[in-house]
Design an enzyme around this catalytic site. Structure first.
Site, PDB file in Angstrom:
ATOM      1  N   GLU A 128       0.832  -1.209   0.000  1.00  0.00           N
ATOM      2  CA  GLU A 128       0.000   0.000   0.000  1.00  0.00           C
ATOM      3  C   GLU A 128       0.866   1.259   0.000  1.00  0.00           C
ATOM      4  OE1 GLU A 128      -3.087   0.013  -0.510  1.00  0.00           O
ATOM      5  OE2 GLU A 128      -3.852  -1.917   0.152  1.00  0.00           O
TER       6      GLU A 128
ATOM      7  N   ASN B  52       1.375   3.923  -3.055  1.00  0.00           N
ATOM      8  CA  ASN B  52       1.026   5.338  -2.905  1.00  0.00           C
ATOM      9  C   ASN B  52       2.159   6.250  -3.350  1.00  0.00           C
ATOM     10  OD1 ASN B  52      -1.525   4.879  -2.002  1.00  0.00           O
ATOM     11  ND2 ASN B  52      -1.132   5.368   0.142  1.00  0.00           N
TER      12      ASN B  52
ATOM     13  N   ARG C 283      -8.608   3.787  -8.048  1.00  0.00           N
ATOM     14  CA  ARG C 283      -8.060   3.727  -6.687  1.00  0.00           C
ATOM     15  C   ARG C 283      -9.276   3.668  -5.765  1.00  0.00           C
ATOM     16  NH1 ARG C 283      -4.177   1.574  -7.403  1.00  0.00           N
ATOM     17  NH2 ARG C 283      -3.696   1.861  -5.218  1.00  0.00           N
TER      18      ARG C 283
HETATM   19  N1  LIG Z   1       2.942   9.132  -0.875  1.00  0.00           N
HETATM   20  C1  LIG Z   1       1.930   9.967  -1.192  1.00  0.00           C
HETATM   21  N2  LIG Z   1       2.196  11.143  -1.823  1.00  0.00           N
HETATM   22  C2  LIG Z   1       1.195  11.989  -2.163  1.00  0.00           C
HETATM   23  N3  LIG Z   1      -0.118  11.773  -1.894  1.00  0.00           N
HETATM   24  C3  LIG Z   1      -0.430  10.627  -1.259  1.00  0.00           C
HETATM   25  C4  LIG Z   1       0.559   9.669  -0.872  1.00  0.00           C
HETATM   26  N4  LIG Z   1      -0.054   8.645  -0.235  1.00  0.00           N
HETATM   27  C5  LIG Z   1      -1.365   8.945  -0.241  1.00  0.00           C
HETATM   28  N5  LIG Z   1      -1.602  10.126  -0.841  1.00  0.00           N
HETATM   29  C6  LIG Z   1      -2.942  10.787  -0.980  1.00  0.00           C
HETATM   30  O1  LIG Z   1      -3.845  10.181  -0.062  1.00  0.00           O
HETATM   31  C7  LIG Z   1      -4.985   9.655  -0.759  1.00  0.00           C
HETATM   32  C8  LIG Z   1      -5.488   8.404  -0.061  1.00  0.00           C
HETATM   33  O2  LIG Z   1      -4.552   7.344  -0.137  1.00  0.00           O
HETATM   34  P1  LIG Z   1      -5.060   5.841  -0.014  1.00  0.00           P
HETATM   35  O3  LIG Z   1      -5.847   5.695   1.241  1.00  0.00           O
HETATM   36  O4  LIG Z   1      -3.912   4.920  -0.189  1.00  0.00           O
HETATM   37  O5  LIG Z   1      -6.078   5.681  -1.241  1.00  0.00           O
HETATM   38  P2  LIG Z   1      -5.795   5.547  -2.816  1.00  0.00           P
HETATM   39  O6  LIG Z   1      -4.345   5.207  -3.001  1.00  0.00           O
HETATM   40  O7  LIG Z   1      -6.687   4.441  -3.230  1.00  0.00           O
HETATM   41  O8  LIG Z   1      -6.147   6.860  -3.418  1.00  0.00           O
HETATM   42  C9  LIG Z   1      -4.517   9.447  -2.182  1.00  0.00           C
HETATM   43  O9  LIG Z   1      -5.578   9.462  -3.103  1.00  0.00           O
HETATM   44  C10 LIG Z   1      -3.544  10.613  -2.371  1.00  0.00           C
HETATM   45  O10 LIG Z   1      -4.255  11.813  -2.658  1.00  0.00           O
HETATM   46 MG   LIG Z   2      -3.305   3.830  -1.946  1.00  0.00          MG
END
Ligand SMILES: Nc1ncnc2c1ncn2[C@@H]1O[C@H](COP(=O)(O)OP(=O)(O)O)[C@@H](O)[C@H]1O
Ligand SMILES: [Mg+2]
Lengths: 105, 144
Positions: free
Chosen positions: B48, B52, B107
């Site tokens: 995960e 991300n 996502r």
């Molecule tokens: N490493 C990262 N850098 C930038 N934005 C991030 C990062 N990790 C998460 N995000 C932001 O947080 C949101 C939620 O993440 P997550 O719960 O993993 O859902 P998803 O990956 O399905 O969108 C993402 O849509 C993104 O906007």
């Molecule tokens: Mg994610």
């Protein structure tokens, strides 16, 4: 990733083998969508028996196929997820959208 | 807490490296004798966080992802995953279940929820334009 789709009388089973993550999801999505669009099955089961890993990218994959097949007038079923995959499915609440079944041994 | 062993590696933001990161972390952790279920949970949370970094952090760029995994005394596993990507403006919002900035890419917005429920402690630090650091800790059951 290995995808094997068998279909008869509008009832199809897609057996997947391998790991479902963001990287592999693209290929699975492509294969399943082209099958759904060209065959318009009444029912498509995705068999998870040989899936050894799935993260939340798999949830997006299932929801996306559920939407597409519903638009085409069919329904999606998730079959035989292993224990660890069930934990991710449960957390997502996806069983409210998609039926989850297990074959009897 | 005393560090018993540590692995540190860096991977470029290519999606094929999601499985590479899982494989490296799980082979390193075998020595801590996790249960099959514990190892599955750790593989999932690593996947995960690395995903991300690739999908969101380096969305409009390309860079390295640093992964640090430590086995601490007391059977505690420490996992740090850091990118130098775009950062997160509103961390609280980003961590809400089902929140995603990329719904058109399928996502699900559940990555942080998975990290939260599959580990004992999750901390996210981020600075817009500088990057994001995710730290997770989880204590393995002792099973003699
Ligand atoms: N490493 C990262 N850098 C930038 N934005 C991030 C990062 N990790 C998460 N995000 C932001 O947080 C949101 C939620 O993440 P997550 O719960 O993993 O859902 P998803 O990956 O399905 O969108 C993402 O849509 C993104 O906007
Ligand atoms: Mg994610």
């Amino acid at each position: 990733m290995n995808i094997d789709i068998k279909s008869a009388d509008g009832i199809a089973v897609a057996s997947l083998c391998g790991e479902i993550d963001h990287h592999n999801a693209k290929e699975i999505r492509r294969e399943l969508d082209s099958f759904i669009l060209s065959n318009q099955p009444k029912e498509l089961s995705i068999d998870f028996k040989d899936i050894s890993f799935m993260d939340s990218s798999g949830i997006g994959l299932i929801i996306g196929r559920h939407k597409l097949i519903t638009e085409c007038g069919g329904k999606l079923i998730v079959k035989n997820p292993q224990l660890y995959i069930k934990r991710v499915l449960k957390l997502s609440g996806i069983e409210r959208l998609v039926k989850i079944t297990c074959d009897k041994l | 807490m005393k560090i018993i062993n540590e692995v540190k590696f860096s991977i470029p933001s290519l999606s094929v490296n999601e499985s590479v990161a899982r494989a490296v972390v799980s082979s390193f952790l075998i020595q801590a004798d996790p249960t099959v279920e514990e190892l599955a949970d750790i593989r999932t949370v690593v996947s995960e966080a690395v995903t991300n970094a690739i999908v969101h952090g380096y969305r409009n760029s390309y860079g390295n992802i640093e992964v640090v995994v430590r086995i601490l005394e007391n059977n505690t596993i420490y996992i740090k995953i850091r990118d130098k990507g775009c950062g997160i403006a509103d961390i609280e919002k980003a961590m809400e279940p089902l929140f995603t900035t990329a719904p058109e890419e399928e996502r699900s917005g559940l990555g942080f929820s998975v990290m939260q429920s599959f580990t004992d402690k999750l901390s996210v630090k981020s600075i817009v334009g500088k990057g994001t650091t995710v730290i997770m800790r989880t204590k393995l059951k002792c099973h003699e």
